[in-house]
Design a protein around this motif. Structure first.
Motif: not given
Length: 584
Positions: A396-413, A464-470
């Motif tokens: 799982k890949t999780v995003q945080y901002r200012n110490g607070e969880q924002v969201r799960f970006i992606c996951e596969d349990r 590893l988690s590869f994130l595709f972005y622009y």
């Protein structure tokens, strides 16, 4: 929505069953053959009402079965069985696996039949169900990898345990079908591949070579890529990665071990595209592509092909690689790939005898502007590729901002080593400079008696988690690893430096208690963050305390990592994200 209201809605939405007529003209976006012999062909789709519709076409005039399994076993499985009798009457029902020798029909029938037909060759069944039925004998359809179980018989005497039965991993919650993307009017192809490479008689081989990208007079965009796999070697090729090289790099010629005696073959670290076992081709969203042809774009790439020749087969010749599709019809944005997760070497380890051991790797992007050499705009993440080796069970890949969880970006349990593919996010997410990205991997080592260390071999591990972005920036990877000295000390071992820490954990008498202690220590430890860029330059060591109060970066022996720019610092465990304790 309650279970009662869900089932009531399904009844209201029901379509009359055309059991003896032609199949309903369903517009299902996704399809694949489930087996190599192409006996089972599956179409499917899902909608905003959380209903998934299937069409299963099987080369038989007997019974057919299709369903879901937790781990490829019959016990706990959720199965549909149906067919057409010789007199034209039909049968269709919902079953579940009691154990490996028994299945029972469900009291709650949660699969709705839409159509069931048969001709001289095929049985075709169309049906649907909710992603979550609320029946304890059914399995939910989730954003994880699903284990599909399917079977058939040669006649209509249902003998489930005597029929032809198979299992396949498949990701069902796809976002976009290939037909949903814009196809350029001008499309060119370019192959990046090995040429008549003699695969060594070794269990693990990483073969690398350097290849120029397409030479074009004006800017073009790569909009799609796909694997080229030598057919007889399909079981040997584990993954293929294409790395962009800085234009000031001095590159070697020929083919050699990526991580062997010549460190030059490990040059170039910015992933452009990647494929792994079980994956297919992938097309980028219409608004973005990989730029080629401008002075800022890479001119050469490093092609890395990982072979797993566990049977030590001699005399294998391989021509595998990646096919690029590119066009002069430009998209609005140039895209990039950010590699996140656990910095693999030298301090990643998983204890033996673990049922569900978690590793953590933290990316702190607060220094992206400094490392990039210019302000980094927001990252619009649209896709991802998750990667572990054989012991991996979840990512799982999780995003945080200012110490607070924002969201799960992606996951596969329900991660499956045999199905590693680039997947679209349902909605783009935005990562802002200063955000933290935590990658958590779950491993199972019940069948291992010694420590599993991080490393390139399939029997080693990665997280590893590869994130595709622009839009693209100059950062190639941002990964972290826990303070190994702290972990060793929490396990009652003495360690004055990281190397002693790694030696110390190898001396631990591993049992359930020490495994739990190691996982807790790894979660509580400071994380050393490593940031790399594509540009060839001297190492850049931040050598400063992290604003969160972390310790000074210890400066591990990373000089062998290559000449790309690298930044290290520590981030305090008291303020960093706490991983799986957070709720989505």
């Amino acid at each position: 929505m309650s279970c009662l209201s869900m089932k009531s809605l399904l009844f209201l939405l029901s379509i009359p069953c055309l059991c003896s007529g032609q199949p309903l003209p369903l517009a299902l976006r996704f399809s694949t053959f489930l087996d190599a012999a192409k006996v089972f062909h599956l179409h499917w789709d899902h909608d905003e009402n959380e209903v998934m519709t299937f069409e299963l076409r099987v080369r038989t005039t007997g019974w057919v079965a299709f369903g879901f399994s937790l781990h490829g076993k019959i016990t706990g499985s959720d199965i549909m069985i149906g067919g057409v009798h010789p007199d034209g009457s039909t049968y269709f029902s919902d079953w579940h696996g009691v154990n490996e020798k028994t299945i029972e029909e469900d009291e709650s029938q949660d699969y709705e039949l839409l159509s069931l037909t048969e001709d001289k060759t095929y049985t075709t069944v169309q049906f649907r169900r909710y992603l979550r039925t609320c029946d304890p004998n059914d399995l939910d359809i989730t954003i994880d990898t699903q284990r599909l179980i399917f079977a058939f018989g040669i006649d209509d005497t249902v003998q489930f345990f005597k029929g032809q039965r198979m299992v396949k991993s498949l990701f069902l919650m796809l976002v976009q079908s290939p037909d949903g993307y814009k196809q350029p009017s001008v499309s060119l192809e370019y192959d990046l591949k090995l040429n008549d490479f003699a695969v060594p008689v070794d269990e693990t081989t990483y073969a690398c070579t350097f290849i120029p990208l397409p030479i074009v007079k004006t800017k073009h965009h790569i909009y799609k890529f796909g694997p080229i796999i030598t057919p007889r070697n399909i079981s040997l090729v584990h993954h293929i990665l294409v790395y962009a090289c800085g234009n000031h790099s001095v590159l070697p010629s020929g083919v050699s071990d990526c991580y062997g005696a010549d460190p030059d073959f490990a040059l170039c670290s910015q992933v452009l595209v990647g494929w792994a076992i079980g994956g297919g081709s992938y097309q980028f969203p219409d608004e973005t592509g990989i730029s080629v042809g401008t002075p800022l774009d890479p001119k050469y790439i490093r092609l890395e092909v990982h072979y797993s020749n566990f049977d030590l087969i001699p005399g294998l010749i391989d021509n595998s690689g990646i096919r690029l599709y590119y066009t002069p019809e430009l998209r609005p944005y140039d895209m990039g790939v950010l590699q996140t997760g656990v910095f693999t070497f030298p301090v990643h380890f998983i204890p033996p005898g673990a049922d569900d051991y978690k590793s953590y790797g933290l990316c702190n992007s607060s220094q992206f502007d400094e490392v990039n050499g210019a302000p980094v705009p927001d990252l619009h993440v649209f896709g991802y590729l998750l990667h572990t080796h054989l012991a991996g069970r979840g990512v799982k890949t999780v995003q945080y901002r200012n110490g607070e969880q924002v969201r799960f970006i992606c996951e596969d349990r329900m991660y499956d080593f045999t199905l590693q593919e680039t997947r679209d996010l349902k909605n783009e997410i935005i990562i802002k400079p200063g955000d933290e990205i935590l990658v958590e991997c779950s491993f199972q080592t019940l069948d291992r008696t010694g420590i599993t260390f991080g490393g390139p071999s399939t029997l080693n591990e990665m997280c590893l988690s590869f994130l595709f972005y622009y839009p693209r920036n100059n950062i190639s990877s941002c990964m972290g690893y826990p303070d190994i000295q702290y972990i060793a000390q929490q396990l009652g071992q003495e360690a004055s430096d990281p190397m002693e820490g790694m030696m110390a954990v190898n001396m631990v008498d591993w049992d359930n208690d020490t495994v739990k202690s190691a996982e807790k220590a790894a979660k509580d430890a400071d994380q050393i963050v490593v940031i790399k860029t594509i540009d060839v330059s001297n190492f850049f060591w931040s050598g400063q305390d992290n604003p969160t109060g972390g310790a000074r970066a210890p400066g591990l022996g990373l000089a062998a990592a290559g000449p790309e720019a690298v930044t290290l610092w520590s981030t305090s465990a008291t303020t960093r994200p706490s991983g799986s304790n957070q709720k989505a």
